[in-house]
Design a protein around this motif. Structure first.
Motif, PDB file in Angstrom:
ATOM      1  N   ARG A 106      74.349  77.583 -36.623  1.00 44.76           N
ATOM      2  CA  ARG A 106      73.519  78.274 -35.649  1.00 44.76           C
ATOM      3  C   ARG A 106      73.021  77.249 -34.637  1.00 44.76           C
ATOM      4  NH1 ARG A 106      75.656  81.861 -37.724  1.00 44.76           N
ATOM      5  NH2 ARG A 106      74.792  83.773 -38.603  1.00 44.76           N
ATOM      6  N   LEU A 107      72.956  77.662 -33.393  1.00 42.80           N
ATOM      7  CA  LEU A 107      72.359  76.866 -32.333  1.00 42.80           C
ATOM      8  C   LEU A 107      70.943  77.390 -32.131  1.00 42.80           C
ATOM      9  CD1 LEU A 107      73.077  74.549 -30.428  1.00 42.80           C
ATOM     10  CD2 LEU A 107      73.759  76.265 -28.737  1.00 42.80           C
ATOM     11  N   LEU A 108      69.969  76.516 -32.331  1.00 44.50           N
ATOM     12  CA  LEU A 108      68.562  76.910 -32.351  1.00 44.50           C
ATOM     13  C   LEU A 108      67.779  76.209 -31.244  1.00 44.50           C
ATOM     14  CD1 LEU A 108      68.149  76.427 -36.198  1.00 44.50           C
ATOM     15  CD2 LEU A 108      68.484  78.603 -35.006  1.00 44.50           C
ATOM     16  N   PRO A 109      66.682  76.819 -30.802  1.00 48.48           N
ATOM     17  CA  PRO A 109      65.833  76.133 -29.832  1.00 48.48           C
ATOM     18  C   PRO A 109      65.147  74.938 -30.492  1.00 48.48           C
ATOM     19  CG  PRO A 109      64.814  78.196 -30.509  1.00 48.48           C
ATOM     20  CD  PRO A 109      66.168  78.146 -31.152  1.00 48.48           C
ATOM     21  N   GLY A 110      65.129  73.814 -29.801  1.00 44.26           N
ATOM     22  CA  GLY A 110      64.524  72.591 -30.329  1.00 44.26           C
ATOM     23  C   GLY A 110      63.032  72.579 -30.138  1.00 44.26           C
ATOM     24  N   PRO A 111      62.458  71.424 -30.349  1.00 39.16           N
ATOM     25  CA  PRO A 111      63.109  70.145 -30.629  1.00 39.16           C
ATOM     26  C   PRO A 111      63.547  70.014 -32.096  1.00 39.16           C
ATOM     27  CG  PRO A 111      60.753  69.819 -30.553  1.00 39.16           C
ATOM     28  CD  PRO A 111      61.004  71.263 -30.203  1.00 39.16           C
ATOM     29  N   LEU A 112      64.272  68.957 -32.369  1.00 35.86           N
ATOM     30  CA  LEU A 112      64.817  68.677 -33.689  1.00 35.86           C
ATOM     31  C   LEU A 112      63.736  68.721 -34.768  1.00 35.86           C
ATOM     32  CD1 LEU A 112      67.537  67.632 -35.058  1.00 35.86           C
ATOM     33  CD2 LEU A 112      66.510  65.382 -34.880  1.00 35.86           C
ATOM     34  N   GLU A 113      62.602  68.107 -34.512  1.00 36.40           N
ATOM     35  CA  GLU A 113      61.532  68.035 -35.505  1.00 36.40           C
ATOM     36  C   GLU A 113      61.006  69.422 -35.879  1.00 36.40           C
ATOM     37  OE1 GLU A 113      61.777  66.193 -32.748  1.00 36.40           O
ATOM     38  OE2 GLU A 113      62.201  64.231 -33.652  1.00 36.40           O
ATOM     39  N   ARG A 114      60.997  70.340 -34.914  1.00 39.21           N
ATOM     40  CA  ARG A 114      60.547  71.717 -35.177  1.00 39.21           C
ATOM     41  C   ARG A 114      61.504  72.410 -36.152  1.00 39.21           C
ATOM     42  NH1 ARG A 114      61.399  76.679 -31.313  1.00 39.21           N
ATOM     43  NH2 ARG A 114      60.016  78.205 -32.243  1.00 39.21           N
ATOM     44  N   VAL A 115      62.796  72.264 -35.916  1.00 39.24           N
ATOM     45  CA  VAL A 115      63.781  72.890 -36.806  1.00 39.24           C
ATOM     46  C   VAL A 115      63.716  72.234 -38.182  1.00 39.24           C
ATOM     47  CG1 VAL A 115      66.220  73.395 -37.169  1.00 39.24           C
ATOM     48  CG2 VAL A 115      65.235  73.548 -34.855  1.00 39.24           C
ATOM     49  N   TRP A 116      63.616  70.910 -38.228  1.00 38.44           N
ATOM     50  CA  TRP A 116      63.501  70.194 -39.506  1.00 38.44           C
ATOM     51  C   TRP A 116      62.303  70.724 -40.293  1.00 38.44           C
ATOM     52  CZ3 TRP A 116      66.380  67.290 -42.544  1.00 38.44           C
ATOM     53  CH2 TRP A 116      65.774  66.517 -43.544  1.00 38.44           C
ATOM     54  N   ALA A 117      61.185  70.920 -39.639  1.00 34.92           N
ATOM     55  CA  ALA A 117      59.995  71.435 -40.316  1.00 34.92           C
ATOM     56  C   ALA A 117      60.275  72.788 -40.960  1.00 34.92           C
ATOM     57  CB  ALA A 117      58.826  71.534 -39.340  1.00 34.92           C
ATOM     58  N   HIS A 118      61.068  73.630 -40.316  1.00 36.46           N
ATOM     59  CA  HIS A 118      61.403  74.942 -40.887  1.00 36.46           C
ATOM     60  C   HIS A 118      62.319  74.828 -42.105  1.00 36.46           C
ATOM     61  CE1 HIS A 118      59.518  76.664 -37.349  1.00 36.46           C
ATOM     62  NE2 HIS A 118      59.580  77.829 -37.959  1.00 36.46           N
ATOM     63  N   LEU A 119      62.962  73.694 -42.276  1.00 34.32           N
ATOM     64  CA  LEU A 119      63.794  73.464 -43.454  1.00 34.32           C
ATOM     65  C   LEU A 119      63.003  72.892 -44.620  1.00 34.32           C
ATOM     66  CD1 LEU A 119      66.965  71.801 -41.868  1.00 34.32           C
ATOM     67  CD2 LEU A 119      66.585  74.223 -42.367  1.00 34.32           C
ATOM     68  N   VAL A 120      62.012  72.059 -44.339  1.00 33.30           N
ATOM     69  CA  VAL A 120      61.383  71.284 -45.414  1.00 33.30           C
ATOM     70  C   VAL A 120      59.946  71.676 -45.738  1.00 33.30           C
ATOM     71  CG1 VAL A 120      62.915  69.322 -44.981  1.00 33.30           C
ATOM     72  CG2 VAL A 120      60.654  69.374 -43.897  1.00 33.30           C
ATOM     73  N   GLU A 121      59.248  72.364 -44.859  1.00 32.84           N
ATOM     74  CA  GLU A 121      57.864  72.748 -45.123  1.00 32.84           C
ATOM     75  C   GLU A 121      57.828  74.141 -45.737  1.00 32.84           C
ATOM     76  OE1 GLU A 121      55.371  72.251 -41.670  1.00 32.84           O
ATOM     77  OE2 GLU A 121      56.206  70.249 -41.284  1.00 32.84           O
ATOM     78  N   SER A 122      57.254  74.247 -46.925  1.00 33.55           N
ATOM     79  CA  SER A 122      57.274  75.494 -47.681  1.00 33.55           C
ATOM     80  C   SER A 122      56.746  76.681 -46.884  1.00 33.55           C
ATOM     81  CB  SER A 122      56.464  75.342 -48.973  1.00 33.55           C
ATOM     82  OG  SER A 122      56.456  76.556 -49.703  1.00 33.55           O
ATOM     83  N   ASP A 123      55.628  76.522 -46.198  1.00 33.86           N
ATOM     84  CA  ASP A 123      55.039  77.652 -45.481  1.00 33.86           C
ATOM     85  C   ASP A 123      55.954  78.159 -44.365  1.00 33.86           C
ATOM     86  OD1 ASP A 123      52.860  79.518 -45.055  1.00 33.86           O
ATOM     87  OD2 ASP A 123      52.534  78.441 -43.165  1.00 33.86           O
ATOM     88  N   LEU A 124      56.649  77.265 -43.684  1.00 31.02           N
ATOM     89  CA  LEU A 124      57.590  77.681 -42.648  1.00 31.02           C
ATOM     90  C   LEU A 124      58.894  78.209 -43.260  1.00 31.02           C
ATOM     91  CD1 LEU A 124      57.094  74.787 -40.063  1.00 31.02           C
ATOM     92  CD2 LEU A 124      56.250  77.146 -39.903  1.00 31.02           C
ATOM     93  N   ARG A 125      59.397  77.546 -44.300  1.00 30.23           N
ATOM     94  CA  ARG A 125      60.655  77.947 -44.930  1.00 30.23           C
ATOM     95  C   ARG A 125      60.538  79.318 -45.589  1.00 30.23           C
ATOM     96  NH1 ARG A 125      60.942  75.813 -49.420  1.00 30.23           N
ATOM     97  NH2 ARG A 125      60.650  73.671 -48.747  1.00 30.23           N
ATOM     98  N   ARG A 126      59.380  79.639 -46.156  1.00 32.01           N
ATOM     99  CA  ARG A 126      59.220  80.924 -46.844  1.00 32.01           C
ATOM    100  C   ARG A 126      59.334  82.100 -45.887  1.00 32.01           C
ATOM    101  NH1 ARG A 126      54.880  83.830 -46.003  1.00 32.01           N
ATOM    102  NH2 ARG A 126      53.036  82.868 -45.108  1.00 32.01           N
TER     103      ARG A 126
END
Length: 177
Positions: A23-43
């Motif tokens: 998937r091509l997602l709106p950045g920045p990179l750190e925002r997308v990374w946070a959605h992968l690793v932070e439980s509250d965002l990932r849930r």
């Protein structure tokens, strides 16, 4: 960004038991990374669960797919309100790459690549044991990533379970037997 926020509309088998979906997602990179690793965002798009970001750490993911979209759609028979699975981080290069075990047999790799104001997310799921698992995982990643796209773009996501059921049928027709 492309209107559908996808490079290819479907995941594909790159080996007989390995699925790749992007998937091509709106950045920045750190925002997308946070959605992968932070439980509250990932849930909000996949599964909850605190994960210590270090190689070797173990964790538990908790899926509550009824909470991903409003309405959630019709949950298929055989799926509970909550599903749990353990994993262990086997590779980490923050914020570009995360690889972890998927239950007892498989593994999942998330790769992030900045592309100007966007981020290319590649998910590679290894060691899908059988046809049923392949269909569940293919439609699952597709539906979950569609929810992630909606979260990151501010769009309204399609009811999760309705999307998952439709996608499972479509993957059954399109993936090799």
């Amino acid at each position: 960004m492309t209107s559908s926020a996808t490079l290819e509309p479907w995941g594909k088998l790159i080996e007989p038991t390995t699925l790749k979906i992007q998937r091509l997602l709106p950045g920045p990179l750190e925002r997308v990374w946070a959605h992968l690793v932070e439980s509250d965002l990932r849930r909000r798009w996949l599964a909850a669960g605190d994960v210590e970001m270090r190689v070797g750490s173990t964790f538990e993911l908790v899926w509550r797919n009824d909470e991903l979209t409003d309405p959630p759609g019709h949950r298929p028979d055989g799926f509970g309100e909550e599903e749990r699975m353990g994993g262990r981080i086997i590779e980490l290069d923050a914020p570009h790459r995360l690889v972890f075990t998927w239950g007892e047999e498989g593994s999942v790799c998330f790769e992030l690549e900045a592309q100007e104001n966007e981020v290319l997310l590649t998910v590679i799921h290894h060691r899908l044991a059988d046809r049923s698992g392949l269909l569940d995982v293919s439609s699952g990643w597709h539906a979950h990533l569609d929810v992630l796209v909606a979260r990151l773009t501010g769009a309204r996501a399609v009811p999760f379970w309705d999307a998952w059921l439709r996608l499972r049928d479509e993957y059954d027709r399109s993936l090799p037997a």
